[in-house]
Design a protein around this motif. Structure first.
Motif, short mmCIF file in Angstrom:
data_model
loop_
_atom_site.label_atom_id
_atom_site.label_comp_id
_atom_site.label_asym_id
_atom_site.label_seq_id
_atom_site.Cartn_x
_atom_site.Cartn_y
_atom_site.Cartn_z
N GLY A 1 0.56 -1.05 0.00
CA GLY A 1 -0.24 0.08 -0.11
C GLY A 1 0.76 1.43 0.01
O GLY A 1 0.35 2.30 0.39
N LEU A 2 2.21 1.45 -0.34
CA LEU A 2 2.98 2.28 -0.69
C LEU A 2 4.30 2.01 0.23
O LEU A 2 4.12 1.57 1.53
CB LEU A 2 2.54 3.76 -0.31
CG LEU A 2 3.42 4.91 -0.16
CD1 LEU A 2 2.64 5.99 -0.59
CD2 LEU A 2 4.19 5.17 0.89
N THR A 3 5.36 2.16 -0.20
CA THR A 3 6.65 2.22 0.26
C THR A 3 7.30 3.26 -0.45
O THR A 3 6.90 4.04 -1.54
CB THR A 3 7.50 0.79 0.10
OG1 THR A 3 7.69 0.66 -1.36
CG2 THR A 3 6.82 -0.43 0.58
N TRP B 1 7.79 2.11 -4.16
CA TRP B 1 6.67 1.66 -5.03
C TRP B 1 5.31 1.98 -4.53
O TRP B 1 5.39 1.93 -3.39
CB TRP B 1 6.78 0.14 -5.35
CG TRP B 1 7.90 -0.44 -6.05
CD1 TRP B 1 8.70 -1.25 -5.39
CD2 TRP B 1 8.73 0.00 -7.23
NE1 TRP B 1 9.75 -1.40 -5.84
CE2 TRP B 1 9.85 -0.93 -7.07
CE3 TRP B 1 8.53 0.94 -8.41
CZ2 TRP B 1 10.89 -0.62 -8.18
CZ3 TRP B 1 9.54 0.77 -9.44
CH2 TRP B 1 10.54 0.00 -9.40
N HIS B 2 4.49 2.26 -5.54
CA HIS B 2 3.01 2.45 -5.00
C HIS B 2 2.24 1.74 -5.80
O HIS B 2 1.17 2.27 -6.62
CB HIS B 2 2.64 3.81 -4.86
CG HIS B 2 1.56 4.26 -4.19
ND1 HIS B 2 0.64 3.22 -3.53
CD2 HIS B 2 0.81 5.51 -3.82
CE1 HIS B 2 -0.31 3.94 -2.91
NE2 HIS B 2 -0.44 5.12 -2.98
N PRO B 3 2.13 0.57 -6.04
CA PRO B 3 1.38 -0.35 -7.22
C PRO B 3 0.12 -0.27 -7.00
O PRO B 3 -0.42 -0.33 -8.10
CB PRO B 3 1.97 -1.66 -6.85
CG PRO B 3 2.66 -1.81 -5.47
CD PRO B 3 2.91 -0.59 -5.07
N VAL C 1 7.35 16.80 -1.40
CA VAL C 1 8.15 16.38 -0.30
C VAL C 1 7.36 15.19 0.11
O VAL C 1 6.24 15.20 0.58
CB VAL C 1 8.52 16.91 0.94
CG1 VAL C 1 9.13 16.60 2.06
CG2 VAL C 1 9.22 18.47 0.27
N SER C 2 8.04 13.95 0.19
CA SER C 2 6.86 12.78 0.51
C SER C 2 7.12 12.31 1.82
O SER C 2 7.99 12.82 2.78
CB SER C 2 7.60 11.46 -0.25
OG SER C 2 7.06 11.58 -1.60
N MET C 3 6.19 11.61 2.39
CA MET C 3 6.23 11.00 3.91
C MET C 3 7.39 10.51 4.32
O MET C 3 8.25 9.68 3.38
CB MET C 3 5.03 10.13 3.83
CG MET C 3 3.63 10.55 3.76
SD MET C 3 2.62 9.12 4.12
CE MET C 3 2.15 8.56 2.42
#
Ligand code: CP
Ligand code: NVA
Length: 358
Positions: free
Chosen positions: A153-155, A158-160, A259-261
């Motif tokens: 569910g997101l790393t 990747w966010h497939p 800016v990502s989490m």
């Protein structure tokens, strides 16, 4: 877990258009994990997207059948979420499955128990596990040791599951197959959204232009993998530094937060300087062409009405949005809420295909 290929086919057989009676469950997906885009081949992606379309129609027409009665899905979040959590919770509920949420403060995951041990425990109790966190190796460790399907569910890499929704949305709004779509992604080309787009577009044969400054360019190994996949699919993934050149003639313009989490807040200032030329505003949409639509995985900084949005606006002096102007975000060309809704239908297709198919 309930449901098999036979009962599934029977359950949906009403003969009406708008149900998933005619959409065969992709049997090859039963029991499979989805940790990154290449866990499925192009045929399986298309089958899943077709199933998502059928499930969307069925929900709207009130003809949805519950194929996951008695199933249990663990939702493990080491980072925050609105859409992913909502999509998995509602998709499971619609299909008769129960979900249990593990958030960073309410479980031992990561800090007190290893990922491998967590996988063994959750795999004994749940039929599937959704995981969101920083490290790709954690979701893959879960998939290796859980013995049940694991979904990323997101790393940071990747966010497939987002890609499934993005391609459902692009197919809907263009009326074309993925291989006939051209689109651009603007922003930080090193992070999850750009990386996932590079691989998904290449796998499905789309024409993708990645636009960003050289300082935030995509890693060479990612581009090599994308180009290898594109050779087989007939697609293309190109890096174009000039944002106006990148978007010329595309069907869709995508962007993501700058800016990502998990990134430190100190990077905001330099990031804004680097990415300002890639901000999606009215002039950029004009350069894309009349028919181009705007997409964003969300959440978006398009105004100063959120706490973080207000802080950044104060620090940068930018009031009308960062990665996207408020004008474009709210315009008729923006399909971001269709895209968000499609997280539900594509997530449901993934759950149904991996848990009820076979
Ligand atoms: N797009 C997306 O994954 O949204 P959330 O972070 O709210 O889940
Ligand atoms: N790149 C963003 C995507 C959010 C859905 C992040 O990782 O925070």
């Amino acid at each position: 877990m309930n449901g098999d290929a036979e009962t599934t086919g029977g359950a949906g057989t009403t003969g009406d258009a708008g149900t998933y009676a005619d959409t065969a469950l992709p049997g090859s997906l039963h029991g499979r994990s989805f940790c990154r885009e290449t866990d499925l081949d192009a045929r399986e992606w298309t089958d899943l997207l077709d199933l998502a379309d059928a499930l969307k129609d069925a929900r709207r027409s009130g003809t949805e059948r519950r194929l996951l009665e008695g199933s249990n899905v663990a939702l493990v979040f080491e980072k925050t979420s609105t859409r992913t959590r909502a999509a998995f919770s509602v998709a499971a509920a619609d299909q008769g499955a129960a979900t249990t949420l593990f958030d960073p403060t309410g479980s031992q995951v990561g800090h007190k128990e290893s990922t491998e041990d967590t996988a063994a425990v959750l795999g004994r109790m749940f039929d599937a596990i959704l995981y969101r966190g920083a490290r790709q190796e954690d979701v893959e460790t879960l998939a290796t040791h859980a013995g049940v399907p694991v979904y990323n569910g997101l790393t940071d890499e990747w966010h497939p599951t987002q890609m499934l929704a993005d391609f459902q949305t692009m197919r809907e709004h263009s009326g074309r197959d993925a291989s006939e779509i051209s689109y651009a992604f603007l922003g930080d080309l090193r992070f999850n959204m750009a990386r996932s787009h590079a691989i998904a577009a290449a796998l499905l044969g789309a024409d993708l232009r990645l636009a960003g400054p050289a300082s935030l360019g995509p890693p060479e190994d990612l581009l090599a993998e994308a180009r290898h996949l594109a050779e087989a699919s007939g697609g293309s993934v190109t890096v174009i530094e000039d944002p106006h050149e990148a978007v010329a003639g595309v069907d869709f313009v995508h962007t993501d937060v700058w800016v990502s989490m998990g990134e430190p807040s100190e990077v905001w200032r330099s990031r804004v300087e680097e990415l300002m030329p890639y901000r999606v505003d009215a002039a950029l949409m004009e350069a894309a062409g009349e028919g181009a639509r705007f997409m964003h995985c969300l959440p978006a900084y398009h105004d100063a009405r959120t706490t973080v949005g207000a802080e950044i606006a104060r620090a940068t002096g930018l009031e009308g949005g960062l990665e996207v102007s408020d004008e474009v975000f709210r315009s008729a060309r923006s399909v971001v809420f269709d895209q968000a809704e499609n997280r539900l239908h594509t997530t449901k297709a993934l759950l149904v295909a991996t848990l009820a198919g076979g």
